[in-house]
Enzyme design. Structure first.
Site, short mmCIF file in Angstrom:
data_model
loop_
_atom_site.label_atom_id
_atom_site.label_comp_id
_atom_site.label_asym_id
_atom_site.label_seq_id
_atom_site.Cartn_x
_atom_site.Cartn_y
_atom_site.Cartn_z
N SER A 1 -20.68 69.15 -37.69
CA SER A 1 -21.36 70.03 -38.63
C SER A 1 -22.82 70.25 -38.21
O SER A 1 -23.07 70.75 -37.12
CB SER A 1 -21.25 69.47 -40.05
OG SER A 1 -21.67 70.42 -41.01
N ASP B 1 -12.35 76.66 -42.72
CA ASP B 1 -13.79 76.41 -42.74
C ASP B 1 -14.51 77.75 -42.72
O ASP B 1 -14.27 78.58 -41.84
CB ASP B 1 -14.17 75.58 -41.51
CG ASP B 1 -15.65 75.25 -41.45
OD1 ASP B 1 -16.41 75.67 -42.34
OD2 ASP B 1 -16.04 74.56 -40.48
N HIS C 1 -13.88 72.20 -44.03
CA HIS C 1 -15.04 71.68 -43.31
C HIS C 1 -15.14 70.16 -43.50
O HIS C 1 -15.13 69.67 -44.62
CB HIS C 1 -16.32 72.35 -43.81
CG HIS C 1 -17.51 72.07 -42.96
ND1 HIS C 1 -17.68 72.65 -41.72
CD2 HIS C 1 -18.59 71.27 -43.17
CE1 HIS C 1 -18.82 72.22 -41.20
NE2 HIS C 1 -19.38 71.38 -42.05
#
Length: 324
Positions: free
Chosen positions: A163, A269, A299
């Site tokens: 991320s 995501d 995600h």
């Protein structure tokens, strides 16, 4: 028939944070933490913390597979430098999900993982996190640590992040590629961008389609960029959007040092379109890039789903150990 979750309308409350009048955050969440275990008799991986810069309060955590201690296994192990996620504004390297994620990677891939911590925004806006990561890389190549000295193959190093950490692996990679001659004996071989966090002013199709995603809605992403980017810039700044301005010029830095790149994600995501676009740009200029994008998911999926993490390990192993 399942009842759809209500859209998240207050990202501050969702993250359990409060923005104070002086621009700092009060972080009220209470997620589980894990301490380093340098002498564990149970785990297959030992871990310990080392300081990076005591003045800044930054540190790193080293994960060493116990198998490396076996005297009949003389070969040193690849070195994976990892950056945790959290949108640049929350989390730390000792959050249990990141601790276990790194420990499992060290065990399953037989690599040494160095999880490098960094200062958070908005108290320390970007590029502070990138600066801290570069400082960690320089420390790793010089620190007289016995685990790294005795068991790490400095000539086989990878930068990885999840991320926001994936964004860091990319941005720090660009910096490191420019300073490649200053990292000896550390030789970086490639970048692993695990669901990297990128953005932009114009919404993509996946961001629009998943605008009210229950895991990572667009209001959450917007807040993270608002609090982490330098003051008075928008989401087409190079820290956020690698596809605008000098995007191709930046990518030439990676091509020049002949690094391989792995980008992973999933179509559940909201960030997937941006990740795919970056892969296509890399392909256009001839970077050795692999894009692995799954169906469904969300995600941060591999951080909490062990079966999906195992599938990721397969991808990572073939990338780091291509001859196996």
């Amino acid at each position: 028939m399942s009842i759809p979750l209500a859209p998240i309308t207050d990202p501050y409350e969702y993250l359990q944070i409060t923005l104070n009048a002086d621009g700092t955050l009060t972080r009220r969440y209470a997620l589980p933490l894990s301490s380093a275990e340098p002498n564990s008799n149970i785990s297959q991986v030992l871990s310990k913390d080392i300081p990076i810069n005591p003045t800044k309060g930054t540190r790193a955590r080293i994960f060493l597979p116990k198998q490396a201690l076996n005297p009949i296994s003389p070969n040193k192990l690849p070195l994976l430098v990892y950056f945790h996620g959290g949108g640049f504004i929350i989390c730390s390297l000792d959050f249990t999900m990141f601790h276990e994620f790194c420990s499992n990677i060290a065990s399953e891939l037989q690599v040494i993982v160095v999880s490098a911590g960094y200062r958070l925004a908005p108290e320390h806006r970007l590029p502070a996190a990138y600066d801290d990561a570069m400082e960690a890389l320089h420390l790793i190549k010089t620190i007289p640590d016995d685990w790294l000295r005795d068991y790490a193959d400095y000539s086989n190093c990878f930068l990885m992040g999840s991320s926001a950490g994936g964004n860091m692996a990319y941005q720090v990679g660009l910096r490191a590629a420019e300073e490649i001659d200053h990292f000896s004996p550390l030789k970086i071989r490639g970048l692993i961008l695990h669901q990297p966090f990128f953005g932009g002013v114009q919404r993509t199709e996946s961001e629009t389609r998943l605008i009210n995603d229950p895991t990572f809605p667009q209001c959450l992403s917007d807040l993270m960029w608002e609090l982490s980017l330098p003051i008075s810039v928008d989401r087409d700044h190079k820290y956020c959007n690698p596809t605008v301005a000098n995007g191709f010029i930046d990518l030439e830095k990676i091509k020049r040092v002949e690094w391989r790149v792995l980008v992973t994600g999933c179509d559940g995501d909201p960030l997937i379109d941006r990740q795919i676009e970056l892969v296509k740009m890399m392909e256009t200029i001839g970077i050795q890039v692999v894009g692995h994008f799954g169906v469904g998911g969300f995600h941060g999926l591999e951080l909490i789903d062990s079966s999906k993490a195992n599938a990721l390990h397969v991808e990572l192993k073939s990338f780091i150990w291509p001859s196996m």
